[in-house]
Scaffold this active site. Sequence first.
Site, short mmCIF file in Angstrom:
data_model
loop_
_atom_site.label_atom_id
_atom_site.label_comp_id
_atom_site.label_asym_id
_atom_site.label_seq_id
_atom_site.Cartn_x
_atom_site.Cartn_y
_atom_site.Cartn_z
N ILE A 1 -7.10 -5.40 8.10
CA ILE A 1 -8.28 -4.56 7.95
C ILE A 1 -9.22 -5.03 6.84
O ILE A 1 -10.36 -4.58 6.79
CB ILE A 1 -7.90 -3.08 7.73
CG1 ILE A 1 -7.23 -2.88 6.37
CG2 ILE A 1 -7.01 -2.58 8.86
CD1 ILE A 1 -7.04 -1.40 6.02
N LYS B 1 -13.02 -0.91 6.05
CA LYS B 1 -13.21 -1.74 4.86
C LYS B 1 -14.31 -2.78 5.07
O LYS B 1 -15.22 -2.90 4.25
CB LYS B 1 -11.90 -2.44 4.51
CG LYS B 1 -10.70 -1.52 4.47
CD LYS B 1 -10.86 -0.34 3.52
CE LYS B 1 -9.66 0.57 3.54
NZ LYS B 1 -9.82 1.73 2.66
N ASP C 1 -1.55 -6.49 9.44
CA ASP C 1 -2.62 -5.54 9.18
C ASP C 1 -3.76 -6.33 8.53
O ASP C 1 -3.68 -6.72 7.37
CB ASP C 1 -2.10 -4.44 8.25
CG ASP C 1 -3.14 -3.36 7.96
OD1 ASP C 1 -4.33 -3.69 7.94
OD2 ASP C 1 -2.75 -2.21 7.74
N TYR D 1 0.83 -1.20 0.00
CA TYR D 1 0.00 0.00 0.00
C TYR D 1 0.87 1.26 0.00
O TYR D 1 1.69 1.44 0.90
CB TYR D 1 -0.91 -0.05 1.23
CG TYR D 1 -1.55 1.25 1.63
CD1 TYR D 1 -2.33 1.98 0.75
CD2 TYR D 1 -1.40 1.73 2.93
CE1 TYR D 1 -2.92 3.17 1.13
CE2 TYR D 1 -1.99 2.93 3.32
CZ TYR D 1 -2.74 3.65 2.42
OH TYR D 1 -3.33 4.82 2.81
#
Length: 469
Positions: free
Chosen positions: A232, A272, A230, A145
């Site tokens: 999410i 999300k 992570d 990202y």
Amino acid sequence: MKMLSRKATFNSHGQDSEYFLGWEEYEKNSYHEVENPNGIIQMGLAENQLSFDVLESWLKQNPDAAGFKRDGESIFRELALFQDYHGLPAFKKALVEFMSEIRGNKVSFDQNKLVLTAGATSANETLIFCLADPGEAFLLPTPYYPGFDRDLKWRTEVEIVPIHCSSSNGFQITESALEEAYLQAQKRNLRVKGVLITNPSNPLGTTTSRDELNLLVDFITAKGIHLISDEIYSGTVFDTPGFVSIMEVLMDWNYMDTEVWKRVHIVYSLSKDLGLPGFRVGAIYSNDGAVVSAATKMSSFGLVSSQTQYLLSAMLSDKKFTKKYISENQKRLNKRHQMLVSGLQNTGIDCLKSNAGLFCWVDMRHLLSSNTFEAEMELWKKILYDVRLNISPGSSCHCTEPGWFRVCFANMSEDTLNLALERITAFVVSSSSPNNNHSRNQSNKNQRRKSFTKWVFRLSFRDREGSER
């Protein structure tokens, strides 16, 4: 005398990336079906807008929660005055239960090990502050990202060392890639403090395999470092193989109450899975009491409002609702994903096989004029200016192979996605035609190149911190 700090004046924010520059151009000429039908369609925004009606239906059926009432009586004053940075116990309980439900209740979470933050951006930065000092490093698998260059580095002054992954195996993490990244950090005299992964992956849209997770646990055990997972996008998994949390792997291998158990940390948010980036709800989960304590103190710089916590505690405590929402949202994501993949395939464009997320990792290598990142930039600018689609080039995600792009599909209506597919189809057809208005395109290209070179020095578009992922 210098009037401002080095942080304020030094261009280290990370927004000189094409990922953010595309946003600037989109803001200048945003598509609207009525007011600006020829504008740029935003396909660089990983927002989940597919299940708002399910959320709105619950709000309509539960007016007390939205109206800040309990048993019909207003609790506005109570919520307005509450400011304990530990968070509302009822919300933390509902959130850890929701996290378990998304993971098929294969793992459970202790709300006392949870720290609330203002989104995942804050959660990741806070963890880096807790685990590393300026000048130390974290290893990240590529592609990653683009916002991590800002979130993890800007204020912490921690370095990112890439773990280079390849399309030859679907960009999976390998032992050799991990060791090479560690070696490169040592050559740069950087002390490696940990590895950070996104699972499911942003931008790949794939879940991390159990073999990869086992490999990562072995690696951080051998090196004596941390692992941040992570997660999410954990609730966006819409196809097989299913999602495996790093916590599940640790429990399967009986790592509880070991040093490794304390060196693995999870980042989560509702941006999300629930489609609520504007609510700014993130969380850190850690088995290390010292990390939880320090992160809790730091969270006072970015709290979740008590009103938000109250509303969501009621919503997530409704197990009938959460079960329906998770199932329906995954069905809709699967349908929209198939719509994008099949539409691109009809134009001769393939995607990496994926099973999660709000985007696809799209292979446009055959459309490059040469196998270079310069050619990738040339193609990206054509798609941005001529096709009028804002997509994210692979180079902004630190991909080592030119020609890959992240394309989002869940932040728009079906009609808008169909229009985007029509535009890309027309572009591919015209690109393969010998009569493709070469002279006009060359003139436009020269004009755009002049404009593009100014971007790095002029970054003024509105920052949408929570929604940029």
